[in-house]
Write an enzyme that holds these catalytic residues in place. Structure first.
Site, PDB file in Angstrom:
ATOM      1  N   HIS A 263      42.740  41.454  46.696  1.00  0.00           N
ATOM      2  CA  HIS A 263      41.336  40.553  47.275  1.00  0.00           C
ATOM      3  C   HIS A 263      40.061  41.149  46.817  1.00  0.00           C
ATOM      4  O   HIS A 263      39.374  41.328  47.607  1.00  0.00           O
ATOM      5  CB  HIS A 263      41.407  40.693  48.791  1.00  0.00           C
ATOM      6  CG  HIS A 263      42.414  39.680  49.387  1.00  0.00           C
ATOM      7  ND1 HIS A 263      42.355  39.270  50.823  1.00  0.00           N
ATOM      8  CD2 HIS A 263      43.411  38.988  48.889  1.00  0.00           C
ATOM      9  CE1 HIS A 263      43.116  38.259  51.021  1.00  0.00           C
ATOM     10  NE2 HIS A 263      43.904  38.019  49.986  1.00  0.00           N
TER      11      HIS A 263
ATOM     12  N   HIS B 180      48.609  29.326  45.325  1.00  0.00           N
ATOM     13  CA  HIS B 180      48.136  30.221  46.583  1.00  0.00           C
ATOM     14  C   HIS B 180      48.655  29.270  47.801  1.00  0.00           C
ATOM     15  O   HIS B 180      47.896  28.221  47.833  1.00  0.00           O
ATOM     16  CB  HIS B 180      46.915  30.656  46.341  1.00  0.00           C
ATOM     17  CG  HIS B 180      46.421  31.523  47.718  1.00  0.00           C
ATOM     18  ND1 HIS B 180      45.597  30.881  48.669  1.00  0.00           N
ATOM     19  CD2 HIS B 180      46.547  32.638  48.011  1.00  0.00           C
ATOM     20  CE1 HIS B 180      45.517  31.724  49.491  1.00  0.00           C
ATOM     21  NE2 HIS B 180      45.960  32.867  49.179  1.00  0.00           N
TER      22      HIS B 180
END
Length: 383
Positions: A183, A283
């Site tokens: 992230h 994703h």
């Protein structure tokens, strides 16, 4: 051709936004417009779109997509594209149901009979990581995607870097392949050291090792490591991904079908990526509709690699544990066998949503707020 008669959206636990499109013959399709932490913004965008959709030909999916893209003048970005995703996916599902074929048939047919999947694991202590990994093995998985650090720690010291390497080594020792999700929680100086330290342990990929706001740094990192670099959940259109393909800084693109314009735009992104020998690994830590739509993409996409799945993910609410199977009348369609989910044979997306449960949950679901993380010095940190 049937016309669109009504559109309604439902905010449901744990953090998903479902969209239902119904045509004048009573046939329906389901979409998903989830944008975690931004329910109200996406709902507002959907409410602006809906009056312009009523009465349109439901089969003209590309015409509708282009109309909202071009006639909106202001376009792109996560909120607009997530709303577009919800409508687009629902229209593909509706068209498949009307024509009595799975969506993958509308995309040119299958290039594979099943799609490989992985699920996320986390945990702060080594025992937590091991327990989570063993649970995934018991579910039939061969691969996982794992939080690269405890909670959301920055990788800002050699000690944290060493802990990241140990987490990967621990999971691989159990026989699982693993990708590491960051992230963007490190800067380029540590990213160089991290990639070198991880190379001997051969992760599937490193995901968002740097934020996409720093394309020049990602490009430099890609030249310094043999580990595949993956990202894409925060890129929403083919124009967003174009520069990363052109400068060869991405190895695995991860568009999220609920954020990236639905089946239509995700398909286009995948086709662009194929021309650059870049794999697609959608994703999808989301709900059943987004996952079902991603399965359809995977089945019809030559450069598809692997698909994320939120099976048994960390969603514990006062209503009990909720995952993508909760809202399905036919959860068996997502059964995992030896790390794969088979091609569904049902029409459209191949799933049947429990609308009664969706309606019930929507009446008691408040907007899901973005998580907040801070460092020991009080600084704001990435998720």
């Amino acid at each position: 051709m049937p016309k669109i008669q009504s559109i309604i959206h439902y905010r449901v636990k744990p953090r998903w936004l479902m969209v239902k499109v119904v045509d004048e013959n009573g046939q329906y399709g389901w979409g998903e417009a989830t944008l975690e932490g931004h329910d109200l913004a996406v709902e507002g965008c959907l409410n602006e779109m809906i009056p312009r959709l009523i009465g349109r030909e439901a089969n003209e999916i590309e015409n509708i997509w282009q109309t909202f893209w071009r006639h909106g003048f202001y376009r792109g970005g996560p909120v607009f594209m997530s709303a577009m995703s919800g409508i687009d996916i629902a229209l593909w599902d509706l068209k498949g149901r009307n024509l009595k074929v799975p969506v993958y048939e509308l995309l040119g047919g299958k290039v594979r009979t099943k799609v490989q999947v992985y699920c996320w694991i986390g945990g702060d202590r080594p025992s937590d990581v091991e327990a989570a990994a063993k649970k995934r093995i018991a579910q039939g998985l061969k691969c996982v995607k794992m939080n690269a650090t405890e909670d959301t720690n920055w990788i800002d010291s050699p000690a944290v870097l060493d802990a990241t390497v140990e987490r990967l080594r621990q999971v691989k020792a159990l026989g699982l392949d693993a990708g590491l999700d960051f992230h963007g929680r490190l800067h380029k100086g540590m990213a160089k050291q991290l990639a070198k330290a991880l190379e001997p342990h051969r992760p599937l990929f490193i995901e968002e090792p740097l934020l996409c706001e720093h394309p020049e740094a990602i490009n430099k990192l890609s030249e310094q490591t043999t580990i595949p670099i993956a990202f894409g959940e925060r890129l929403f259109t083919r124009w967003d991904v174009k520069r990363f393909l052109e400068d060869a800084s991405v190895d695995i693109l991860q568009p999220d079908i609920a954020h990236a314009g639905g089946i239509s735009e995700t398909r286009r992104i995948a086709s662009m990526a194929e021309a650059y020998d870049v794999a697609i690994a959608p994703h999808c830590p989301l709900g059943p509709v987004a996952f079902a739509a991603s399965v359809q993409i995977g089945l019809a996409t030559p450069n598809f690699s692997i698909l994320e799945m939120s099976l048994g993910m960390h969603y514990n609410t006062e209503a009990g544990d909720i995952d993508l199977l909760t809202y399905l009348k036919n959860p068996e369609v997502f059964d995992i066998e030896d790390g794969y989910v088979k091609a569904p044979s049902g029409y459209g997306l191949g799933i049947e949503i429990d609308e009664e449960l969706v309606r019930k949950m929507s009446k008691e679901t408040e907007p899901w707020q973005c998580k907040a993380f801070h460092g020991p010095d009080g600084s704001v940190r990435e998720w």
